[in-house]
Motif scaffolding. Structure first.
Motif, PDB file in Angstrom:
ATOM      1  N   ARG A   1       9.552  10.617 -14.284  1.00  0.00           N
ATOM      2  CA  ARG A   1       9.313   9.292 -14.858  1.00  0.00           C
ATOM      3  C   ARG A   1      10.424   8.327 -14.481  1.00  0.00           C
ATOM      4  N   GLU A   2      11.633   8.825 -14.387  1.00  0.00           N
ATOM      5  CA  GLU A   2      12.742   7.982 -13.938  1.00  0.00           C
ATOM      6  C   GLU A   2      12.505   7.528 -12.498  1.00  0.00           C
ATOM      7  N   GLU A   3      12.009   8.436 -11.672  1.00  0.00           N
ATOM      8  CA  GLU A   3      11.688   8.067 -10.292  1.00  0.00           C
ATOM      9  C   GLU A   3      10.559   7.046 -10.258  1.00  0.00           C
ATOM     10  N   ALA A   4       9.558   7.239 -11.126  1.00  0.00           N
ATOM     11  CA  ALA A   4       8.451   6.273 -11.205  1.00  0.00           C
ATOM     12  C   ALA A   4       8.963   4.886 -11.575  1.00  0.00           C
ATOM     13  N   ALA A   5       9.926   4.840 -12.489  1.00  0.00           N
ATOM     14  CA  ALA A   5      10.495   3.549 -12.898  1.00  0.00           C
ATOM     15  C   ALA A   5      11.238   2.892 -11.741  1.00  0.00           C
ATOM     16  N   ARG A   6      11.911   3.710 -10.923  1.00  0.00           N
ATOM     17  CA  ARG A   6      12.610   3.158  -9.765  1.00  0.00           C
ATOM     18  C   ARG A   6      11.621   2.584  -8.746  1.00  0.00           C
ATOM     19  N   LEU A   7      10.446   3.215  -8.653  1.00  0.00           N
ATOM     20  CA  LEU A   7       9.422   2.707  -7.731  1.00  0.00           C
ATOM     21  C   LEU A   7       8.815   1.405  -8.224  1.00  0.00           C
TER      22      LEU A   7
ATOM     23  N   ASN B   1       3.993  10.449  -7.062  1.00  0.00           N
ATOM     24  CA  ASN B   1       4.789  10.737  -8.253  1.00  0.00           C
ATOM     25  C   ASN B   1       3.895  11.137  -9.420  1.00  0.00           C
ATOM     26  N   GLN B   2       2.778  10.416  -9.601  1.00  0.00           N
ATOM     27  CA  GLN B   2       1.856  10.749 -10.694  1.00  0.00           C
ATOM     28  C   GLN B   2       1.252  12.132 -10.490  1.00  0.00           C
ATOM     29  N   ILE B   3       0.917  12.461  -9.263  1.00  0.00           N
ATOM     30  CA  ILE B   3       0.392  13.795  -8.964  1.00  0.00           C
ATOM     31  C   ILE B   3       1.413  14.858  -9.345  1.00  0.00           C
ATOM     32  N   ARG B   4       2.671  14.596  -9.065  1.00  0.00           N
ATOM     33  CA  ARG B   4       3.730  15.555  -9.447  1.00  0.00           C
ATOM     34  C   ARG B   4       3.819  15.694 -10.969  1.00  0.00           C
ATOM     35  N   GLN B   5       3.710  14.582 -11.676  1.00  0.00           N
ATOM     36  CA  GLN B   5       3.718  14.664 -13.135  1.00  0.00           C
ATOM     37  C   GLN B   5       2.535  15.485 -13.642  1.00  0.00           C
ATOM     38  N   ASP B   6       1.366  15.274 -13.036  1.00  0.00           N
ATOM     39  CA  ASP B   6       0.178  16.027 -13.442  1.00  0.00           C
ATOM     40  C   ASP B   6       0.351  17.519 -13.202  1.00  0.00           C
ATOM     41  N   ILE B   7       0.991  17.862 -12.079  1.00  0.00           N
ATOM     42  CA  ILE B   7       1.220  19.278 -11.759  1.00  0.00           C
ATOM     43  C   ILE B   7       2.040  19.942 -12.861  1.00  0.00           C
TER      44      ILE B   7
ATOM     45  N   ARG C   1       0.828  -1.201   0.000  1.00  0.00           N
ATOM     46  CA  ARG C   1       0.000   0.000   0.000  1.00  0.00           C
ATOM     47  C   ARG C   1       0.864   1.253   0.000  1.00  0.00           C
ATOM     48  N   VAL C   2       1.926   1.257   0.775  1.00  0.00           N
ATOM     49  CA  VAL C   2       2.832   2.400   0.815  1.00  0.00           C
ATOM     50  C   VAL C   2       3.442   2.651  -0.556  1.00  0.00           C
ATOM     51  N   LEU C   3       3.841   1.590  -1.238  1.00  0.00           N
ATOM     52  CA  LEU C   3       4.424   1.731  -2.578  1.00  0.00           C
ATOM     53  C   LEU C   3       3.401   2.319  -3.543  1.00  0.00           C
ATOM     54  N   GLU C   4       2.159   1.871  -3.460  1.00  0.00           N
ATOM     55  CA  GLU C   4       1.108   2.426  -4.320  1.00  0.00           C
ATOM     56  C   GLU C   4       0.942   3.923  -4.082  1.00  0.00           C
ATOM     57  N   LEU C   5       1.007   4.335  -2.835  1.00  0.00           N
ATOM     58  CA  LEU C   5       0.843   5.752  -2.501  1.00  0.00           C
ATOM     59  C   LEU C   5       2.036   6.571  -2.979  1.00  0.00           C
TER      60      LEU C   5
END
Length: 277
Positions: free
Chosen positions: A270-276, A12-18, A3-7
């Motif tokens: 996106r690089e951070e998203a890939a690391r997650l 990260n997605q919210i940051r991309q949207d911003i 659950r923590v990983l999903e959050l």
């Protein structure tokens, strides 16, 4: 842990949207929006009881973005939660579209309070919390404040009132990133020690790393156990978090990135998203 990983992925997605929504707008506030992304991810995708299909559901938890200029982070969270089509974020600050530069409860599904004039958000949250107690409802009210906003006298009047009325259904989060439009908060109007001040005003205080999802979730859980007084999370954050050239830079308080800068910012995110994963 799952659950923590999903959050973390959602933050990260919210940051991309911003970043995405600020480019066509050519204006807006990236710094303080990015710093609050983890907080809103924790609230909207774990903590708060809400229903995007019924934004005015009487039993819902309420949310107030006291620092209304950080509207992009709220709009991103609402879009990802399904309150309105995600393509709406591309209409930020555009005439005839619903997403104004500051949240408008009359036009945007999921916005519980119109904000923009700093200092008023906690007072509004108190009113919601008092109404909930009067109606014997068990909903909670969450409010995100800015650290520059601590210089507003109304915040402290509201803090005193919340303690006086024993509003244990109020949880405030201070996005403590240390920067505001004119510089560092220490130079503009020093407010430390904020933990002692809030305790003196009768609040339960929890200090957290505002980018540590585990700490945020534990703090929100603790707040629910506190009876007879409101709770504030003093969340240490980084202005512009997640974008290297924006982090801790006061110039990104209220300036939108160019298309080229946005491309670089999104590449990093996106690089951070890939690391997650």
């Amino acid at each position: 842990m799952v659950r923590v990983l999903e959050l973390k992925r959602m933050a990260n997605q919210i940051r991309q949207d911003i970043i995405t929504m600020l480019v066509p707008a050519k204006s807006g506030h990236p710094g303080g929006s990015l710093s609050a992304a983890d907080i809103l991810a924790a609230l909207y995708f774990h903590e708060m009881k809400v229903n995007p299909e019924d934004p005015h559901w009487a039993e819902r938890d309420r949310f107030v973005l006291a620092k209304g200029h950080a509207a992009p982070v709220l709009y991103a969270a609402l879009a990802e939660k399904g309150y309105f089509p995600k393509e709406e974020i591309l209409g930020l600050r555009q005439t005839g579209r619903i997403l104004q530069g500051h949240p408008d409860m009359r036009k945007v599904p999921g916005v519980d309070m119109s904000t923009g004039s700093l200092g008023q958000g906690l007072s509004a949250a108190n009113g919601m919390a008092l109404a909930g107690k009067a109606d014997k409802k068990d909903f909670r009210v969450y409010v995100v404040l800015g650290d520059g906003e601590m210089a507003e006298g109304q915040v402290w009047e509201a803090a005193m009132a919340a303690a006086h009325y024993k509003l244990d259904n109020v949880t405030a989060v201070l996005d403590y990133n240390g920067l505001q439009i004119d510089g560092t908060t220490d130079n503009v109007m020093a407010s430390d020690p904020l933990d002692d001040k809030w305790r003196a005003f009768g609040w339960h205080v929890i200090e957290v790393d505002g980018h540590n999802m585990e700490e945020l979730l534990a703090a929100f859980a603790e707040a629910k156990t506190i009876k007879g007084k409101p709770t504030i999370l003093i969340a240490r954050t980084v202005k512009g978090k997640g974008v290297s050239f924006m982090e801790n830079q006061v110039g990104w308080h209220g300036n939108a990135p160019s298309a080229e800068q946005a491309e670089q910012a999104l590449k990093e995110l996106r690089e951070e998203a890939a690391r997650l994963g």
